[in-house]
Design an enzyme around this catalytic site. Structure first.
Site, short mmCIF file in Angstrom:
data_model
loop_
_atom_site.label_atom_id
_atom_site.label_comp_id
_atom_site.label_asym_id
_atom_site.label_seq_id
_atom_site.Cartn_x
_atom_site.Cartn_y
_atom_site.Cartn_z
N LYS A 13 -16.80 0.37 101.72
CA LYS A 13 -16.31 1.08 102.90
C LYS A 13 -17.39 1.95 103.57
CE LYS A 13 -13.96 4.72 100.33
NZ LYS A 13 -15.01 5.75 100.37
N ARG A 88 -8.36 12.75 98.65
CA ARG A 88 -8.42 12.04 97.38
C ARG A 88 -7.13 12.15 96.57
NH1 ARG A 88 -13.70 10.44 95.90
NH2 ARG A 88 -15.29 11.60 97.03
N ARG A 127 -26.34 -3.35 89.96
CA ARG A 127 -27.36 -2.59 90.70
C ARG A 127 -28.51 -2.18 89.80
NH1 ARG A 127 -23.56 1.80 93.65
NH2 ARG A 127 -22.57 0.42 95.16
N ARG A 162 -29.17 2.98 86.90
CA ARG A 162 -28.81 4.40 86.91
C ARG A 162 -27.56 4.60 86.07
NH1 ARG A 162 -27.52 6.95 92.16
NH2 ARG A 162 -25.93 5.37 91.99
N ARG A 173 -14.74 5.73 86.69
CA ARG A 173 -14.51 6.15 88.09
C ARG A 173 -13.33 5.39 88.70
NH1 ARG A 173 -19.99 5.10 90.86
NH2 ARG A 173 -19.07 5.95 92.74
#
Ligand SMILES: [Zn+2]
Length: 227
Positions: A13, A88, A127, A162, A173
């Protein structure tokens, strides 16, 4: 036009928000960036946020809402804004609704970026960041057979994963998102504002869906004819 974007971390997004900014010439209001900017500029709520953060506490919804209010009062937000990463949870959504109703600028549409969680875990855990220049690669979406190649670093990238991108962190998450943010979908559905797009596809396909959807929102048509 007031747009709220909702999607799990890794749903793409942020990229689409940038495209909306360019197309509609309205700002993306992302609370993390806003908070930093307000602190730097020393606005009323920025100073309050700074004091709270320096004491080690979390910035309250009241302060975040105050900062959003300050931001929406700026000239570039006069024709609309894109909220990204806020609200949120239900308490924030209710507070936002009250604020926007006071400002007589109600939300026009809430767009949910629907993407399979397994796909998100794959996207994010693929990633790899170049330690030298910070450039981000993806071992899953890189063209087949090509080794990561960093032309900024004389082709000697030192790629690391990372901590934020590790699979366990991503799953955590997503759990938090599921628990806190999912109920918001129902909240906006009840108000007739919720629209969903399939964010599983490529970036351009998702953009096409998004613009088509926004075309059907009356405020978007008004915005375009005013340009
Ligand atoms: Zn590099």
């Amino acid at each position: 036009m007031q747009i709220v974007l909702m999607g799990a971390p890794g749903s793409g997004k942020g990229t689409q928000a940038q495209r909306l900014v360019e197309h509609f010439k309205i700002p993306q209001v992302s609370t993390g960036d806003l908070l930093r900017a307000a602190v730097e500029r020393g606005t009323e709520y920025g100073l309050r946020a700074k004091a709270v953060m320096e004491s080690g506490a979390l910035v309250s919804d009241e302060i975040v809402l105050g900062i959003i209010r300050e931001r929406l009062g700026e000239a570039d937000a006069a024709r609309g804004f894109i909220l990204d990463g806020f609200p949120r949870n239900i308490a924030q959504a209710q507070a936002l609704e009250t604020l926007l109703s006071t400002l007589r600028r109600p939300i026009d549409v809430v767009v949910q970026f629907d993407v399979d969680y397994a796909e998100i875990v794959k996207r994010i855990s693929g990633r790899r960041t170049c330690q030298t220049c910070g450039r981000v690669f993806n071992i899953y979406t890189a063209p087949a057979g090509t080794a990561p190649h960093c032309d900024r670093c004389s082709d000697k990238p030192s790629l690391v994963q990372r901590k934020d991108d590790e699979e366990a962190t991503v799953r955590k998450r997503l759990e938090v998102y599921e628990k806190q943010t999912r109920p918001l979908l129902k909240f906006y559905q009840e108000r007739g504002l919720l629209r969903t797009i399939d964010a599983q596809q490529g970036v351009d396909e998702v953009s096409a869906q998004l613009f088509k959807l926004l075309d059907s929102v009356p405020a978007a048509a008004r915005l375009r004819s005013a340009r």
